[in-house]
Design an enzyme around this catalytic site. Sequence first.
Site, PDB file in Angstrom:
ATOM      1  N   LEU A  63       4.318  31.885  32.277  1.00 20.24           N
ATOM      2  CA  LEU A  63       4.116  32.356  33.650  1.00 20.24           C
ATOM      3  C   LEU A  63       2.651  32.196  34.050  1.00 20.24           C
ATOM      4  CD1 LEU A  63       6.174  35.680  33.495  1.00 20.24           C
ATOM      5  CD2 LEU A  63       6.848  33.583  34.684  1.00 20.24           C
ATOM      6  N   HIS A  64       2.430  31.580  35.217  1.00 17.36           N
ATOM      7  CA  HIS A  64       1.046  31.421  35.675  1.00 17.36           C
ATOM      8  C   HIS A  64       0.916  31.323  37.196  1.00 17.36           C
ATOM      9  CE1 HIS A  64       2.467  27.284  35.981  1.00 17.36           C
ATOM     10  NE2 HIS A  64       1.440  27.038  36.747  1.00 17.36           N
ATOM     11  N   ARG A  65       2.032  31.206  37.933  1.00 15.58           N
ATOM     12  CA  ARG A  65       1.951  30.999  39.378  1.00 15.58           C
ATOM     13  C   ARG A  65       1.302  32.198  40.068  1.00 15.58           C
ATOM     14  NH1 ARG A  65       3.105  25.734  41.043  1.00 15.58           N
ATOM     15  NH2 ARG A  65       4.642  24.896  39.595  1.00 15.58           N
ATOM     16  N   ARG A  89      -5.078  32.653  33.157  1.00 17.78           N
ATOM     17  CA  ARG A  89      -5.049  33.351  34.450  1.00 17.78           C
ATOM     18  C   ARG A  89      -4.224  34.626  34.348  1.00 17.78           C
ATOM     19  NH1 ARG A  89      -4.829  30.789  39.673  1.00 17.78           N
ATOM     20  NH2 ARG A  89      -4.281  32.307  41.288  1.00 17.78           N
ATOM     21  N   ASP A 126       7.850  29.869  35.331  1.00 19.00           N
ATOM     22  CA  ASP A 126       7.626  29.500  36.723  1.00 19.00           C
ATOM     23  C   ASP A 126       6.995  28.110  36.812  1.00 19.00           C
ATOM     24  OD1 ASP A 126       5.008  29.997  35.929  1.00 19.00           O
ATOM     25  OD2 ASP A 126       4.728  31.744  37.233  1.00 19.00           O
TER      26      ASP A 126
END
Length: 386
Positions: free
Chosen positions: A218-220, A253, A296
């Site tokens: 997950l990074h969006r 992030r 994502d």
Amino acid sequence: MLDPIAARGPILCVVGARPNYMKMAPLLRALAAEPDRPRTLLVHTGQHYDYALNERLFADLGLPPPDVNLDVGSGTHAVQTAEVMKRFEPLLDAHAPSCVVVVGDVNSTLACSLVAVKREVPVAHVEAGLRSFDRTMPEEINRLLTDQVADLLYTTERGALANLVREGIDPARVHFVGNLMIDSLQAALPRAVAAEKTLAAEGHPPGAIARGFGLVTLHRPSNVDAPDTLAALLEALAAVGARLPLLWPLHPRTRANVERFGLADLLRAPGLICLPPQGYLEMVGLMKGATVVLTDSGGVQEETTALGVPCLTLRQNTERPITVEQGTNTLIGRDFTALRAAVDAIVAGGGKRGRLPELWDGRTAGRIAAHLTAWLSSARAAGVRA
């Protein structure tokens, strides 16, 4: 006599972020194998600048060190795009390239395309025509604008052509070639690192995944940049982890936001096994061995489809609809009740398997290299830009 290939300007091949590496590595090899082609120069913009991880990924992919690194680093979308443009333009003066090849949809893709087209250097966009129809995604803007200015648009699925024609693009510029991500994936599979080995290397007992595991990526911004959204997502993952252990290589992030929002305690839930960012061969092994993947990432949606591993995408939309229509992907959005139910169904019954989409056969790079080389030769003979 002057070598006619040496007399032509090089092909500038641009990468900026980690997903670009998987697409460029097989293409560089294929271009090197073409007898009548200009030399290539690999340009790294430095948009992703974790040098230790970059070196590891380059080695895993057999990607040569960049010939040029622009070292742009981080910044807002506007600052980063502008800085890439400023630093990329002098390369066109220095090398007089035959064309610029860009891949994907990151800021570097758009920035280098704009510079090249304004200097009348042909642009080839690999992975063209993908659309989420969500203009709040920065990547969607990059995709739309890059496709408008590119001379050659290489697509991964036939449905991309309809998107491009709807936007006024001449179909003659569009060429369906398949998916470079699958070239890299197939090349990596024999060397993939088993999930148990990756887990042991990070100090976790391999027995923790003896009965299966899920993989999380997950990074969006839509998932990790707002504290309430990220907290709800972490709580949902903890609930899933109680049913099926989840291995989660944390994106920098995401980790930074977890710390910034004071949510670190939620990462300590039983069943959540957090790992540092992994190399490509480790990630391929984790995807291959997973019972289900929660993500994502667009690239992971494609890779899980190719591997036949069920994928649950935590987004409201996808620019890769073929992974839903033909592959193993299911859009979950932020319906975390549906997420838990979907994981339960996969654990109980094996989940969606899908099929391999057309031309996702590991030979996409050769098709692009052959077409691009022939196009450059014909364009040069005709005196058209190249």
